[in-house]
Design a protein around this motif. Structure first.
Motif, PDB file in Angstrom:
ATOM      1  N   HIS A  37       0.822  -1.208   0.000  1.00 21.02           N
ATOM      2  CA  HIS A  37       0.000   0.000   0.000  1.00 21.02           C
ATOM      3  C   HIS A  37       0.863   1.269   0.000  1.00 21.02           C
ATOM      4  CE1 HIS A  37      -3.836  -1.960   0.172  1.00 21.02           C
ATOM      5  NE2 HIS A  37      -3.567  -2.605   1.310  1.00 21.02           N
ATOM      6  N   ALA A  38       1.926   1.269   0.790  1.00 25.51           N
ATOM      7  CA  ALA A  38       2.750   2.476   0.904  1.00 25.51           C
ATOM      8  C   ALA A  38       3.428   2.827  -0.413  1.00 25.51           C
ATOM      9  CB  ALA A  38       3.792   2.293   2.004  1.00 25.51           C
ATOM     10  N   THR A  39       3.759   1.816  -1.190  1.00 25.76           N
ATOM     11  CA  THR A  39       4.463   2.058  -2.461  1.00 25.76           C
ATOM     12  C   THR A  39       3.531   1.959  -3.664  1.00 25.76           C
ATOM     13  OG1 THR A  39       5.088  -0.288  -2.593  1.00 25.76           O
ATOM     14  CG2 THR A  39       6.643   1.218  -1.543  1.00 25.76           C
ATOM     15  N   GLU A  40       2.219   1.910  -3.418  1.00 20.17           N
ATOM     16  CA  GLU A  40       1.209   1.846  -4.481  1.00 20.17           C
ATOM     17  C   GLU A  40       1.475   0.666  -5.417  1.00 20.17           C
ATOM     18  OE1 GLU A  40       1.291   5.644  -6.370  1.00 20.17           O
ATOM     19  OE2 GLU A  40       0.469   6.692  -4.646  1.00 20.17           O
ATOM     20  N   SER A  41       1.853  -0.460  -4.814  1.00 22.04           N
ATOM     21  CA  SER A  41       2.186  -1.652  -5.593  1.00 22.04           C
ATOM     22  C   SER A  41       1.094  -2.710  -5.548  1.00 22.04           C
ATOM     23  CB  SER A  41       3.502  -2.254  -5.075  1.00 22.04           C
ATOM     24  OG  SER A  41       4.557  -1.331  -5.218  1.00 22.04           O
ATOM     25  N   HIS A  42       0.011  -2.418  -4.854  1.00 19.92           N
ATOM     26  CA  HIS A  42      -1.103  -3.376  -4.794  1.00 19.92           C
ATOM     27  C   HIS A  42      -1.740  -3.511  -6.173  1.00 19.92           C
ATOM     28  CE1 HIS A  42      -4.974  -5.165  -3.804  1.00 19.92           C
ATOM     29  NE2 HIS A  42      -5.580  -4.094  -4.294  1.00 19.92           N
ATOM     30  N   ARG A  43      -1.912  -4.753  -6.622  1.00 19.52           N
ATOM     31  CA  ARG A  43      -2.555  -5.030  -7.900  1.00 19.52           C
ATOM     32  C   ARG A  43      -3.572  -6.153  -7.700  1.00 19.52           C
ATOM     33  NH1 ARG A  43      -0.277  -1.060  -8.481  1.00 19.52           N
ATOM     34  NH2 ARG A  43       1.079  -0.317 -10.178  1.00 19.52           N
ATOM     35  N   SER A  44      -4.837  -5.866  -7.942  1.00 15.19           N
ATOM     36  CA  SER A  44      -5.895  -6.856  -7.738  1.00 15.19           C
ATOM     37  C   SER A  44      -5.856  -7.908  -8.844  1.00 15.19           C
ATOM     38  CB  SER A  44      -7.268  -6.182  -7.733  1.00 15.19           C
ATOM     39  OG  SER A  44      -7.378  -5.292  -6.643  1.00 15.19           O
ATOM     40  N   LEU A  45      -5.992  -9.140  -8.447  1.00 12.52           N
ATOM     41  CA  LEU A  45      -6.018 -10.240  -9.402  1.00 12.52           C
ATOM     42  C   LEU A  45      -7.360 -10.302 -10.121  1.00 12.52           C
ATOM     43  CD1 LEU A  45      -4.324 -12.991  -7.235  1.00 12.52           C
ATOM     44  CD2 LEU A  45      -3.606 -12.397  -9.549  1.00 12.52           C
ATOM     45  N   ASP A  46      -7.334 -10.833 -11.333  1.00 20.92           N
ATOM     46  CA  ASP A  46      -8.569 -11.127 -12.043  1.00 20.92           C
ATOM     47  C   ASP A  46      -9.368 -12.142 -11.217  1.00 20.92           C
ATOM     48  OD1 ASP A  46     -10.170 -11.290 -14.727  1.00 20.92           O
ATOM     49  OD2 ASP A  46      -9.735 -13.380 -14.182  1.00 20.92           O
ATOM     50  N   PRO A  47     -10.676 -11.930 -11.046  1.00 22.66           N
ATOM     51  CA  PRO A  47     -11.472 -12.826 -10.187  1.00 22.66           C
ATOM     52  C   PRO A  47     -11.350 -14.300 -10.551  1.00 22.66           C
ATOM     53  CG  PRO A  47     -12.735 -10.873 -10.750  1.00 22.66           C
ATOM     54  CD  PRO A  47     -11.476 -10.802 -11.548  1.00 22.66           C
ATOM     55  N   VAL A  79       5.426 -20.273  -9.736  1.00 23.04           N
ATOM     56  CA  VAL A  79       6.144 -19.046  -9.383  1.00 23.04           C
ATOM     57  C   VAL A  79       5.349 -17.823  -9.822  1.00 23.04           C
ATOM     58  CG1 VAL A  79       8.217 -17.691  -9.856  1.00 23.04           C
ATOM     59  CG2 VAL A  79       8.409 -20.139  -9.418  1.00 23.04           C
ATOM     60  N   GLU A  80       4.764 -17.896 -11.018  1.00 20.99           N
ATOM     61  CA  GLU A  80       4.005 -16.759 -11.538  1.00 20.99           C
ATOM     62  C   GLU A  80       2.791 -16.470 -10.670  1.00 20.99           C
ATOM     63  OE1 GLU A  80       5.076 -19.310 -13.308  1.00 20.99           O
ATOM     64  OE2 GLU A  80       6.635 -18.316 -14.503  1.00 20.99           O
ATOM     65  N   ARG A  81       2.103 -17.521 -10.209  1.00 22.20           N
ATOM     66  CA  ARG A  81       0.920 -17.317  -9.378  1.00 22.20           C
ATOM     67  C   ARG A  81       1.291 -16.829  -7.987  1.00 22.20           C
ATOM     68  NH1 ARG A  81      -3.332 -22.270 -10.864  1.00 22.20           N
ATOM     69  NH2 ARG A  81      -4.219 -21.217 -12.704  1.00 22.20           N
ATOM     70  N   ARG A  82       2.392 -17.294  -7.458  1.00 25.17           N
ATOM     71  CA  ARG A  82       2.838 -16.802  -6.149  1.00 25.17           C
ATOM     72  C   ARG A  82       3.182 -15.318  -6.239  1.00 25.17           C
ATOM     73  NH1 ARG A  82       7.482 -20.843  -4.566  1.00 25.17           N
ATOM     74  NH2 ARG A  82       7.510 -19.673  -2.602  1.00 25.17           N
ATOM     75  N   ARG A  83       3.851 -14.961  -7.334  1.00 22.77           N
ATOM     76  CA  ARG A  83       4.205 -13.550  -7.511  1.00 22.77           C
ATOM     77  C   ARG A  83       2.953 -12.692  -7.654  1.00 22.77           C
ATOM     78  NH1 ARG A  83       7.796 -14.101 -11.402  1.00 22.77           N
ATOM     79  NH2 ARG A  83       6.345 -13.784 -13.126  1.00 22.77           N
ATOM     80  N   ALA A  84       1.973 -13.164  -8.435  1.00 21.22           N
ATOM     81  CA  ALA A  84       0.739 -12.402  -8.614  1.00 21.22           C
ATOM     82  C   ALA A  84      -0.033 -12.283  -7.305  1.00 21.22           C
ATOM     83  CB  ALA A  84      -0.122 -13.074  -9.687  1.00 21.22           C
ATOM     84  N   LEU A  85      -0.062 -13.350  -6.531  1.00 22.86           N
ATOM     85  CA  LEU A  85      -0.769 -13.327  -5.252  1.00 22.86           C
ATOM     86  C   LEU A  85      -0.122 -12.345  -4.285  1.00 22.86           C
ATOM     87  CD1 LEU A  85      -2.956 -14.461  -3.392  1.00 22.86           C
ATOM     88  CD2 LEU A  85      -1.392 -16.337  -2.815  1.00 22.86           C
ATOM     89  N   LEU A  86       1.203 -12.281  -4.284  1.00 25.69           N
ATOM     90  CA  LEU A  86       1.902 -11.370  -3.377  1.00 25.69           C
ATOM     91  C   LEU A  86       1.668  -9.904  -3.731  1.00 25.69           C
ATOM     92  CD1 LEU A  86       5.318 -13.232  -2.923  1.00 25.69           C
ATOM     93  CD2 LEU A  86       3.566 -12.844  -1.179  1.00 25.69           C
ATOM     94  N   CYS A  87       1.151  -9.637  -4.927  1.00 26.08           N
ATOM     95  CA  CYS A  87       0.844  -8.256  -5.313  1.00 26.08           C
ATOM     96  C   CYS A  87      -0.575  -7.843  -4.909  1.00 26.08           C
ATOM     97  CB  CYS A  87       0.993  -8.087  -6.829  1.00 26.08           C
ATOM     98  SG  CYS A  87       2.688  -8.062  -7.428  1.00 26.08           S
ATOM     99  N   ASP A  88      -1.413  -8.809  -4.553  1.00 26.74           N
ATOM    100  CA  ASP A  88      -2.814  -8.523  -4.235  1.00 26.74           C
ATOM    101  C   ASP A  88      -2.999  -8.535  -2.714  1.00 26.74           C
ATOM    102  OD1 ASP A  88      -5.579  -8.492  -3.867  1.00 26.74           O
ATOM    103  OD2 ASP A  88      -5.952  -9.635  -5.697  1.00 26.74           O
ATOM    104  N   ALA A  89      -3.045  -7.361  -2.119  1.00 29.38           N
ATOM    105  CA  ALA A  89      -3.143  -7.255  -0.659  1.00 29.38           C
ATOM    106  C   ALA A  89      -4.454  -7.836  -0.130  1.00 29.38           C
ATOM    107  CB  ALA A  89      -3.004  -5.795  -0.241  1.00 29.38           C
ATOM    108  N   ASP A  90      -5.543  -7.642  -0.868  1.00 29.59           N
ATOM    109  CA  ASP A  90      -6.843  -8.130  -0.398  1.00 29.59           C
ATOM    110  C   ASP A  90      -6.893  -9.658  -0.412  1.00 29.59           C
ATOM    111  OD1 ASP A  90      -7.693  -5.509  -0.111  1.00 29.59           O
ATOM    112  OD2 ASP A  90      -8.448  -5.415  -2.172  1.00 29.59           O
ATOM    113  N   ALA A  91      -6.395 -10.261  -1.492  1.00 28.78           N
ATOM    114  CA  ALA A  91      -6.386 -11.722  -1.577  1.00 28.78           C
ATOM    115  C   ALA A  91      -5.482 -12.318  -0.505  1.00 28.78           C
ATOM    116  CB  ALA A  91      -5.928 -12.163  -2.968  1.00 28.78           C
ATOM    117  N   LEU A  92      -4.358 -11.670  -0.262  1.00 31.57           N
ATOM    118  CA  LEU A  92      -3.447 -12.140   0.779  1.00 31.57           C
ATOM    119  C   LEU A  92      -4.116 -12.105   2.152  1.00 31.57           C
ATOM    120  CD1 LEU A  92       0.017 -10.576  -0.125  1.00 31.57           C
ATOM    121  CD2 LEU A  92      -0.513 -13.000   0.064  1.00 31.57           C
ATOM    122  N   ARG A  93      -4.862 -11.046   2.382  1.00 30.50           N
ATOM    123  CA  ARG A  93      -5.528 -10.919   3.682  1.00 30.50           C
ATOM    124  C   ARG A  93      -6.537 -12.051   3.875  1.00 30.50           C
ATOM    125  NH1 ARG A  93      -7.071  -6.224   3.001  1.00 30.50           N
ATOM    126  NH2 ARG A  93      -5.340  -5.156   4.001  1.00 30.50           N
TER     127      ARG A  93
END
Length: 677
Positions: free
Chosen positions: A607-617, A637-651
């Motif tokens: 959030h602080a670095t505006e790096s949050h990216r929501s995944l396609d549903p 690896v690609e899915r782990r990387r994409a998941l780590l960019c989505d703060a809401d999904a991680l939560r």
């Protein structure tokens, strides 16, 4: 342009042209002695280009020697504290762009620089940014862990910031541009580093002061010295750079002056003009010759100069360090990336509005790689010319004594500048002793020359392959540089160098039967190729490098009297490695989901670095299903990387993971609890 620079350029131009003209005249006389055939005629323009390149380098080094002998010894001796009543320094950002690098090494360098800056008394004027383009999710999380540990240790006053881009567009140039867009307005200057760079605090401070003293200075480049590596190949690079480099750099600075160049790292840049003037164009056509510019530094220097800003080299400054590839193959891989980038500059040499000196720098970068296929063509045509003479019974005596004389002059011009460094070294007895004294320094020069001659044909073939591949449209992948000392195995060497060995043996056979009198011409080429397998094994060996160091050969002052900055870096590296061993890198992804502290840290950074990216549903649903069925092992690896960019999904997954009654918890007290502390 100053009269000094104008005079140096005029002298260099005249000496280069006269020397090249004389060399070409003698060459024509030599090959025409037995009657000039078509193949021999083709040799003349190639020889002229190559001999002119050698002459230019030779006279640049000669100017450097004259400058070195005529000026007093300069340079920063140590981290001297600036007086308390000195004017305050403007805010400066120190940028460390990284891409899948070892976080332990990166943060060890950062810690050493922080300590060195503190010793200057002006650390409050500098803020350090770790700008990550890392694509490996495990390395990414390790970076966050290392940064969090540093911040926890230093407290709220810690001036080190971390940001990872969700998409690493335009590579390092895009990484720097992203910083300038987001935060550049807060800083007057930025010091750009590489992942393996470290700079002494007093050097950084002095560079800021020089920028302040000249309001038209846009880029100031500090020559980096390679250090810290132990393989034979790396120590050869370190020795050559440390001993020969100052003479060549002084010669370059004598004629470049304020029309200098930028090497992409270990330099300070004025942020506002860089942001407004140095946006890189996209070249027309498809990659590799078109598209995004890969070798950005020369182009950024040209753009800065075109806007009227000075680009200079701080040739007198020490305290600027980097690390070099440890194996011959890693060195070649790095050159392959640079080659593709430099070939793009062919178009830019003729771009509108670039200053003449900028065109020269771009052209020099291009020719540094084009010279290899030209040398190979020259060798092949020479062999064909000898074969034609032998087949038709023509007089081939001209390939003997006269040709050898030209060869001797050429080799002298190539090798003599290496001994210039010893002449310049005679002025500084303390520095001479740091190189091991006269005997060891001279022996090291001879060893470096012999190995360089043996390696030259291998690099000629590598560079020729890279140039041809680029023009055939083959793109190269830009991966993280290998920085370990693991060396290479016999199987690896055979797999890479068997064609070189076969070519060397075939060439020796052909020359022996077609023109045995010229075998000495081809000896350096034949020996390097025929012995490429054992040569590469020796070069890549850390054991050989250490044995030579123990014998006092290839020493550099940073080994005999290690600067405090490098000592602090080694100490910090040990501490970073010890901290990294407390939890396996492969466990960090699970820790980001299981441990509340580490999870909160990661999400807050997004959030602080505006790096949050929501995944396609739909993609998110597939990821959640795969994770719930097989844990992190079920994610690519690609899915782990994409998941780590989505703060809401991680939560959501964090809550689900924590609420499972049968969850296999990570030992948070002993291991994960130390992630952010």
């Amino acid at each position: 342009m100053s009269s000094v620079a104008r005079g140096a350029r005029t002298i260099l131009f005249i000496l280069t042209v006269v020397t090249t003209t004389i060399g070409v005249w003698f060459f024509i006389r030599t090959i025409a002695a037995g009657g000039l055939n078509v193949v021999e005629a083709l040799l003349v323009p190639i020889f002229g280009l190559l001999f002119g390149w050698i002459a230019f380098s030779f006279w640049t080094a000669t100017l450097g020697l004259i400058e070195a002998l005529s000026r007093p010894q300069e340079g920063l001796a140590g981290a001297d504290r600036i007086p308390d009543d000195a004017p305050p320094l403007p805010q400066t950002a120190v940028l460390m762009p990284i891409y899948n690098e070892s976080p332990t090494s990166v943060f060890a360098g950062v810690r050493a620089m922080m300590k060195s800056l503190a010793e200057t008394g002006r650390a409050n004027a500098f803020e350090i940014y770790i700008l990550s383009d890392t694509t490996n999710p495990d390395v990414w999380l390790e970076e966050e862990r290392a940064w969090a540990r540093l911040v926890a240790e230093r407290g709220p006053a810690c001036q080190v910031f971390y940001r990872r881009r969700p998409k690493n567009s335009s590579r390092k140039a895009g990484n720097i541009a992203d910083f300038c867009t987001r935060w550049g307005s807060h800083y007057k200057y930025m010091v750009v580093l590489d992942a393996d760079s470290v700079m002494a605090g007093n050097t950084i401070v002095e560079m800021v002061r020089r920028m302040e003293a000249d309001p038209r200075l846009g880029i100031l480049q500090a020559p980096p010295t390679p250090v810290n590596r132990v393989s034979l190949f790396a120590r050869l690079q370190q020795f050559a750079s440390r001993l020969y480099g100052p003479v060549f750099i002084q010669g370059f600075a004598s004629w470049a002056r304020f029309d200098g160049n930028y090497w992409g790292h270990n330099a300070i840049i004025r942020v506002e003009p860089f942001t407004s003037c140095c946006s890189l164009p996209v070249l027309p056509g498809a990659a590799p010759l078109g598209g995004e510019i890969l070798s950005h530094d020369f182009v950024e220097a040209a753009l800065m100069a075109r806007a009227g800003w000075k680009v200079a080299l701080a040739q007198d400054l020490g305290g600027s360090y980097e690390e070099c590839p440890t194996t011959l193959l890693d060195y070649a891989k790095r050159d392959q990336r640079w080659c593709q980038g430099n070939m793009q500059h062919i178009r830019l040499v003729f771009s509108e509005n670039f200053r003449p000196m900028s065109r020269l720098h771009l052209a020099m970068g291009v020719f540094s790689y084009l010279s290899s296929p030209l040398w190979l063509s020259f060798m092949i045509l020479s062999a064909l010319a000898m074969g034609v003479d032998a087949i038709f019974g023509a007089d081939s005596s001209h390939w003997g004594g006269s040709a050898l004389a030209i060869f001797a002059v050429t080799m002298t011009m190539l090798l003599l500048p290496k001994f210039y460094a010893l002449i310049a070294l005679a002025r500084n007895d303390a520095l001479l002793q740091a190189f091991g004294g006269w005997g060891r320094a001279f022996g090291s020069v001879l060893l470096e020359i012999l190995v360089s001659i043996a390696v030259a044909p291998l690099m000629m073939l590598f560079h020729t392959q890279f140039v041809v591949a680029t023009f055939l449209g083959r793109k190269v992948s830009w991966n993280a540089q290998n920085r370990d000392e693991s060396g290479s195995t016999l199987a690896d060497a055979i797999a890479v160098y068997w064609p070189h060995t076969l070519l060397g043996l075939s060439l020796a056979t052909a020359v022996y039967f077609l023109a045995p009198a010229t075998l000495i011409w081809f000896t350096p080429l034949i020996v390097g190729l025929a012995l490429s397998i054992p040569l590469s094994l020796a070069l890549d060996s850390a054991w050989v490098g250490r044995r030579l160091a123990k014998a006092g050969l290839l020493l550099i002052p940073e080994e005999t009297a290690t600067p405090q900055l490098l000592l602090d870096q080694r100490k910090a590296l040990e501490a970073e490695r010890a901290a990294a061993e407390r939890i396996e890198r492969s466990e960090l992804f699970d820790a980001a989901l299981e441990d509340p502290v580490f999870h909160a840290l990661h999400v807050s950074i997004l959030h602080a670095t505006e790096s949050h990216r929501s995944l396609d549903p739909q993609e998110l649903a597939l990821i959640e299903q795969a994770f719930k069925e097989g844990g992190s092992a079920g994610l690519t690896v690609e899915r782990r990387r994409a998941l780590l960019c989505d703060a809401d999904a991680l939560r959501e997954l964090h809550i689900w993971t924590r609420s499972r009654p049968d969850r296999a918890r990570v030992a948070s007290g002993a291991r994960v609890g130390t992630l952010a502390s």
